[in-house]
Design an enzyme around this catalytic site. Structure first.
Site, PDB file in Angstrom:
ATOM      1  N   CYS A 193       0.848  -1.206   0.000  1.00 19.49           N
ATOM      2  CA  CYS A 193       0.000   0.000   0.000  1.00 19.49           C
ATOM      3  C   CYS A 193       0.874   1.243   0.000  1.00 19.49           C
ATOM      4  CB  CYS A 193      -0.940   0.009   1.208  1.00 19.49           C
ATOM      5  SG  CYS A 193      -0.095   0.225   2.782  1.00 19.49           S
ATOM      6  N   CYS A 225       2.355   1.977   3.389  1.00 25.99           N
ATOM      7  CA  CYS A 225       3.464   1.070   3.704  1.00 25.99           C
ATOM      8  C   CYS A 225       4.726   1.501   2.967  1.00 25.99           C
ATOM      9  CB  CYS A 225       3.108  -0.363   3.318  1.00 25.99           C
ATOM     10  SG  CYS A 225       1.584  -0.945   4.072  1.00 25.99           S
ATOM     11  N   ASP A 282      -1.172  31.107 -29.300  1.00 23.93           N
ATOM     12  CA  ASP A 282      -0.348  31.801 -30.271  1.00 23.93           C
ATOM     13  C   ASP A 282      -0.995  31.553 -31.638  1.00 23.93           C
ATOM     14  OD1 ASP A 282       2.029  32.988 -31.485  1.00 23.93           O
ATOM     15  OD2 ASP A 282       2.460  30.936 -32.137  1.00 23.93           O
TER      16      ASP A 282
END
Length: 713
Positions: A11, A14, A406
């Site tokens: 996880c 962890c 632009d």
């Protein structure tokens, strides 16, 4: 720093704890454990045996060492068998976990069914057996954490299990162990799915190249390619790095770089991009960039790194999770002790409620609310030829209200094009072609393109003279002719009709080229930068996906700007701007709105950097990749609306995930006030939130099948 591929990270929380433990080692202070991409980055001087021991404490292990210099990543000295063996071990571990969870669930259900017919000792033994085979890793890690006064998810679960069994809740304690094991398995599966999607993208990198060495063919690792080497690319093979075709002609699939599925025709002197596929024939290519400097290598490196950039939401959740678990333990202790001590309630009832609070407190779903969604979003965009440099930019793209463009090279093609012709004499096009054929001026090239399309016969002039800034004077078949602007045709008095035509062309913002003989005007070309075919539809689509304002910034004069803005549908335009004035306009816009600036990444760097989000386009030019936050790898804007739509979807999913994760926990915790919270409700609320968050995040990858086919075709 050395980089290693990891497996078995259970996880995100962890992974953070493993990182903190490795950072305490000598020379380990700069170590990083990256959960999203499953990587370990650590100093070469650190004691790797100690690192592996720390990783093993959480069930993680090193698959192989990788090479930062080569985006193929696998170090050449590493054994492929070694890598394959670890992958096999990981698959075997996953399979083993599935079998154990299935067995534990079967034992649990059978014990409940026959509980009344079994001696209590057998029933309890069965529940303990089911608990042991499904949750033993969590239990062992939790016990170790308790001895070290380290409080995380495993600690919470271990305390809850011990507590449940100590008060005789064998059935519910077993269910907690089984569901938590299932929860961890599904959580890992979800992140692994997102990682594998990213790894599929990284597989587009070629592994080997065939070089010509003194006339002999030699196969070498792509990471060893250097500028100037000659490579052979056969039909169906990947072009190993950026280069120029010396010999051969073919169609090339550039989907890996641009996301475009249609092949592009390539011939001698054309540039080719590393990672694109030669569809037919044999190409001889001179390498112009060592692989690590190629467009594909930079793209893959940036996309991989993008997984680990934290958004403000993620940084908040990381900080929150650090204090959240200890806080839950304090709340659980208060739930267990306050009602019995202050209100004479039963100790057993509130001890049970406190255990349920511990389980509700698991932050799994909250921690997972962002990373899977962000990795999925970045991966899907990359497959579509849109390079997002990090989760923070993906999140920002979904908040954009105004987009500034632009003009030249972005909304237009950036090259002169004949858009209107006024012909007064049948010799007009023939004379114009004869005068302009030898000129390299961009306007002359535009005129020649028009004339070649008309298949008009042209001849070589006997004499030719260029008047700088005005045009050309030449002699053709003994007659003198002029081509250029009004000042170059000063020997003729224009008729009212011609003066009116010139005025109308100028009103449209065109540059005019007049062709004349000694006595009269033969014709006039109206020339302008051609608008891209997709620009009008893109602007419309942007409004459809929620953009409120579009702005065009250009150095061109007002009439040209007005014409382009009207044709493409831009709501606001500013003309006659110097580069620094574009920056000033962007600053003004960003004071009140979230603004993205879109340019070609070459001339627009200051404006791209000033906007809230810089978006560059243009097939992966170095300046585009380096300057912008997001790069459209195509040479057009067609995929920008889809990128915005996807980012908005990612943002909505993350917000929903956080609300869901916190909402279910708050509801469950509120049930503890009247004493209605049970271990069943607690674990189901936690597991339900985690599973939903994972599945909802993975829906972002749905629909990428075509993109995947484009990449691998």
């Amino acid at each position: 720093m050395a980089e290693y591929k990891l497996k078995g990270l259970s996880c995100a929380n962890c992974a953070r704890e493993l990182q903190e433990a490795i950072q305490k080692l000598e020379n380990g202070q700069n170590a990083k454990v990256l959960y999203n991409s499953g990587k370990l980055i650590v100093d070469e001087q650190v004691n790797m045996k100690k690192v592996e021991k720390i990783l093993a404490s959480d069930g993680a292990f090193i698959v192989n060492k990788t090479d930062n210099g080569d985006p193929n990543r696998l170090t050449r000295t590493e054994s492929h068998n070694h890598s394959h063996g670890h992958d096999h071990v990981h698959e075997h571990t996953n399979q083993k976990l599935k079998v154990l969870l299935s067995l534990a669930t079967t034992v649990f259900i059978l014990t409940i069914i026959f509980e009344n017919n079994l001696p209590p000792s057998i029933a309890i033994g069965s529940f303990l057996f089911a608990t042991a085979i499904s949750g033993y890793t969590t239990f062992l890690k939790g016990l170790k954490n308790l001895t070290q006064f380290k409080f995380n998810i495993d600690t919470l679960m271990t305390i809850a299990l011990i507590g449940a069994f100590s008060i005789g809740e064998w059935k519910e304690g077993t269910l907690v162990a089984i569901l938590f094991g299932l929860n961890e398995y599904l959580e890992g599966l979800g992140m692994e799915k997102a990682r594998k999607s990213m790894e599929e993208l990284l597989k587009v990198a070629p592994k080997e190249a065939t070089i010509l060495d003194n006339g002999l063919e030699k196969i070498v690792p792509v990471g060893s390619l250097q500028k100037g080497q000659i490579v052979l690319v056969r039909s169906g093979e990947k072009i190993p790095s950026d280069g120029v075709i010396l010999d051969g002609r073919s169609s090339v699939n550039e989907a890996a770089i641009t996301g475009e599925s249609l092949p592009v025709e390539k011939k001698v002197n054309d540039t080719v991009l590393g990672g694109s596929i030669n569809n037919e024939g044999l190409l001889k290519v001179e390498i112009t960039k060592a692989y690590e400097d190629s467009s594909l290598a930079k793209i893959l490196h940036l996309v991989e790194d993008a997984q680990e950039t934290k958004t403000p939401k993620e940084l908040f959740i990381d900080r929150f999770a650090k204090y959240y678990t200890p806080l839950i333990i304090v709340i659980a202790i208060l739930v267990m002790t306050v009602p019995p001590l202050l209100f004479n309630s039963e100790w057993g009832v509130w001890f049970y409620q406190g255990l349920a609070v511990l389980i509700v407190g698991c932050p799994c779903a909250l921690i997972l609310s962002s990373p899977i969604a962000l990795v999925s979003g970045i991966t899907r965009n990359a497959r579509n030829g849109i390079l997002v440099k990090g989760g923070v930019f993906l999140e920002q793209l979904g908040k954009i209200e105004t987009i500034a463009f632009d003009k030249t090279g972005t909304l237009t093609k950036g090259e002169p094009h004949v858009l209107e012709v006024k012909q007064y004499d049948e010799l007009f096009l023939s004379i114009a072609g004869s005068l302009e054929k030898s000129s390299s001026h961009p306007i002359a090239k535009a005129i020649m393109k028009k004339i070649m399309a008309e298949s008009v016969p042209i001849t070589d002039p006997e004499q030719l003279q260029t008047n700088s800034g005005q045009g050309i004077v030449g002699v053709i078949n003994g007659q003198k002719y002029w081509a250029g602007n009004e000042s170059n045709i000063g020997h003729i008095n224009f008729t009212d009709k011609i003066q009116n035509d010139i005025h109308l062309l100028k009103e449209k913002g065109y540059t005019i080229v007049i062709v004349a003989d000694k006595e009269k005007v033969l014709g006039i070309f109206g020339i302008a930068d051609e608008i891209r075919e997709e620009s009008q539809q893109v602007i419309k689509n942007l409004y459809d996906v929620g953009i409120k304002q579009t702005v065009m910034l250009t150095g061109d004069h007002q009439k040209t700007a007005e014409k382009v803005a009207a044709e493409v549908g831009v709501t606001t335009y500013y003309s006659n701007l110097l580069p620094e004035e574009k920056v000033t306009k962007i600053k003004e816009l960003t004071k009140t709105k979230h603004v993205a600036m879109v340019g070609d990444g070459i001339n627009d760097a200051p404006a791209l950097a000033t906007a809230d989000l810089g978006i560059a386009m243009g097939k992966g030019t170095d300046s585009a990749i380096e300057t912008a936050d997001i790069v459209l790898m195509q040479d057009h804007l067609g995929k920008l609306p889809e990128a915005i739509r996807l980012s908005k979807r990612v943002n909505k999913i993350i917000a929903f995930n956080i609300s869901l994760a916190l909402g279910l926990k708050i509801i469950a915790l509120l049930l503890a006030i009247p004493g209605w919270l049970t271990l069943w409700i607690a674990i189901l609320s936690d597991m339900g939130a985690t599973i939903l968050v994972t599945l909802i995040s993975l829906t972002i990858l749905i629909g990428q099948g075509q993109e995947k086919r484009n990449v691998t075709t």
